[in-house]
Design a protein around this motif. Structure first.
Motif, PDB file in Angstrom:
ATOM      1  N   GLU A   5     -72.499 -44.469  34.903  1.00  0.00           N
ATOM      2  CA  GLU A   5     -73.063 -45.536  35.298  1.00  0.00           C
ATOM      3  C   GLU A   5     -72.711 -46.073  36.929  1.00  0.00           C
ATOM      4  O   GLU A   5     -73.342 -46.352  37.649  1.00  0.00           O
ATOM      5  CB  GLU A   5     -72.649 -46.732  34.549  1.00  0.00           C
ATOM      6  N   LEU A   6     -71.418 -45.644  37.131  1.00  0.00           N
ATOM      7  CA  LEU A   6     -70.832 -45.878  38.730  1.00  0.00           C
ATOM      8  C   LEU A   6     -71.693 -45.234  39.539  1.00  0.00           C
ATOM      9  O   LEU A   6     -72.113 -45.549  40.676  1.00  0.00           O
ATOM     10  CB  LEU A   6     -69.256 -45.603  38.657  1.00  0.00           C
ATOM     11  N   VAL A   7     -71.777 -43.857  39.286  1.00  0.00           N
ATOM     12  CA  VAL A   7     -72.731 -42.733  39.916  1.00  0.00           C
ATOM     13  C   VAL A   7     -74.065 -43.418  40.308  1.00  0.00           C
ATOM     14  O   VAL A   7     -74.671 -43.343  41.547  1.00  0.00           O
ATOM     15  CB  VAL A   7     -72.710 -41.457  39.333  1.00  0.00           C
ATOM     16  N   LYS A   8     -74.686 -43.802  39.124  1.00  0.00           N
ATOM     17  CA  LYS A   8     -76.065 -44.378  39.156  1.00  0.00           C
ATOM     18  C   LYS A   8     -76.236 -45.558  40.199  1.00  0.00           C
ATOM     19  O   LYS A   8     -77.010 -45.696  40.992  1.00  0.00           O
ATOM     20  CB  LYS A   8     -76.609 -44.740  37.957  1.00  0.00           C
ATOM     21  N   GLY A  15     -78.941 -45.643  48.497  1.00  0.00           N
ATOM     22  CA  GLY A  15     -80.153 -45.107  48.578  1.00  0.00           C
ATOM     23  C   GLY A  15     -80.580 -43.564  48.745  1.00  0.00           C
ATOM     24  O   GLY A  15     -81.018 -42.973  49.550  1.00  0.00           O
ATOM     25  N   VAL A  16     -79.337 -42.747  47.930  1.00  0.00           N
ATOM     26  CA  VAL A  16     -79.299 -41.376  47.972  1.00  0.00           C
ATOM     27  C   VAL A  16     -79.357 -41.008  46.622  1.00  0.00           C
ATOM     28  O   VAL A  16     -79.804 -41.661  45.493  1.00  0.00           O
ATOM     29  CB  VAL A  16     -77.926 -40.913  48.465  1.00  0.00           C
ATOM     30  N   ALA A  21     -74.530 -38.711  45.294  1.00  0.00           N
ATOM     31  CA  ALA A  21     -73.381 -39.816  44.649  1.00  0.00           C
ATOM     32  C   ALA A  21     -72.612 -39.403  43.921  1.00  0.00           C
ATOM     33  O   ALA A  21     -71.313 -39.754  43.846  1.00  0.00           O
ATOM     34  CB  ALA A  21     -74.386 -40.919  44.169  1.00  0.00           C
ATOM     35  N   GLY A  22     -72.722 -38.497  42.864  1.00  0.00           N
ATOM     36  CA  GLY A  22     -71.978 -38.092  41.823  1.00  0.00           C
ATOM     37  C   GLY A  22     -70.792 -37.047  42.963  1.00  0.00           C
ATOM     38  O   GLY A  22     -69.594 -37.304  42.329  1.00  0.00           O
ATOM     39  N   GLU A  23     -71.436 -36.323  43.806  1.00  0.00           N
ATOM     40  CA  GLU A  23     -70.175 -35.637  44.495  1.00  0.00           C
ATOM     41  C   GLU A  23     -69.346 -36.555  45.318  1.00  0.00           C
ATOM     42  O   GLU A  23     -68.191 -36.154  45.346  1.00  0.00           O
ATOM     43  CB  GLU A  23     -71.105 -34.706  45.339  1.00  0.00           C
ATOM     44  N   VAL A  24     -69.825 -37.304  45.837  1.00  0.00           N
ATOM     45  CA  VAL A  24     -69.230 -38.395  46.550  1.00  0.00           C
ATOM     46  C   VAL A  24     -68.117 -39.081  45.798  1.00  0.00           C
ATOM     47  O   VAL A  24     -66.806 -39.168  45.998  1.00  0.00           O
ATOM     48  CB  VAL A  24     -69.891 -39.270  47.465  1.00  0.00           C
ATOM     49  N   VAL A  25     -68.608 -39.638  44.824  1.00  0.00           N
ATOM     50  CA  VAL A  25     -67.667 -40.433  43.898  1.00  0.00           C
ATOM     51  C   VAL A  25     -66.668 -39.326  43.161  1.00  0.00           C
ATOM     52  O   VAL A  25     -65.310 -39.619  43.224  1.00  0.00           O
ATOM     53  CB  VAL A  25     -68.227 -40.988  42.416  1.00  0.00           C
ATOM     54  N   SER A  26     -66.774 -38.214  43.001  1.00  0.00           N
ATOM     55  CA  SER A  26     -65.844 -36.995  42.573  1.00  0.00           C
ATOM     56  C   SER A  26     -64.848 -36.874  43.575  1.00  0.00           C
ATOM     57  O   SER A  26     -63.669 -36.794  43.533  1.00  0.00           O
ATOM     58  CB  SER A  26     -66.338 -35.885  42.152  1.00  0.00           C
ATOM     59  N   ALA A  27     -65.340 -36.988  44.826  1.00  0.00           N
ATOM     60  CA  ALA A  27     -64.473 -36.145  45.896  1.00  0.00           C
ATOM     61  C   ALA A  27     -63.710 -37.670  46.251  1.00  0.00           C
ATOM     62  O   ALA A  27     -62.604 -37.349  46.405  1.00  0.00           O
ATOM     63  CB  ALA A  27     -65.355 -36.243  47.418  1.00  0.00           C
ATOM     64  N   VAL A  28     -64.085 -38.849  46.242  1.00  0.00           N
ATOM     65  CA  VAL A  28     -63.147 -39.838  46.367  1.00  0.00           C
ATOM     66  C   VAL A  28     -62.039 -40.004  45.188  1.00  0.00           C
ATOM     67  O   VAL A  28     -60.790 -40.317  45.622  1.00  0.00           O
ATOM     68  CB  VAL A  28     -63.772 -41.184  46.157  1.00  0.00           C
ATOM     69  N   VAL A  29     -62.376 -39.693  44.168  1.00  0.00           N
ATOM     70  CA  VAL A  29     -61.292 -39.787  43.035  1.00  0.00           C
ATOM     71  C   VAL A  29     -60.338 -38.594  43.460  1.00  0.00           C
ATOM     72  O   VAL A  29     -59.183 -38.945  42.996  1.00  0.00           O
ATOM     73  CB  VAL A  29     -62.085 -39.565  41.689  1.00  0.00           C
TER      74      VAL A  29
END
Length: 90
Positions: A5-8, A15-16, A21-29
């Motif tokens: 849900e966070l990635v969505k 707007g991506v 977005a999933g790669e970015v969220v995983s990278a931040v974590v």
């Protein structure tokens, strides 16, 4: 809200595509986890601070038997909310 849900939500807000977005969220974590492993603090101004706290060795009791147990010292991740996040939640 779970990770999907966070990635969505991030994908819609930025707007991506969801895979980006999933790669970015995983990278931040991953970056936050790596920094904490190295003993560093991660400060996101207005959001909060991630850091590692030291827990001292302590004695506890088994509630069933009353036996004293020694809990070893450990390092635990801690998050402290910043003023911006606190104000947003009010």
């Amino acid at each position: 809200m779970n990770k999907t849900e966070l990635v969505k939500a991030v994908a819609e807000k930025a707007g991506v595509q969801m895979n980006v977005a999933g790669e970015v969220v995983s990278a931040v974590v991953d970056v936050v986890a790596d920094a904490l492993k190295a003993g560093e603090e991660v400060v996101l101004v207005g959001f909060g601070t991630f850091k590692v706290a030291e827990r001292a060795e302590r004695v506890a009791r088994n509630p069933r038997t009353g036996e004293a147990l020694t809990i070893p010292a450990s390092r635990v991740p801690v998050f402290k909310a910043g003023k911006g996040l606190k104000d947003a939640v009010k």
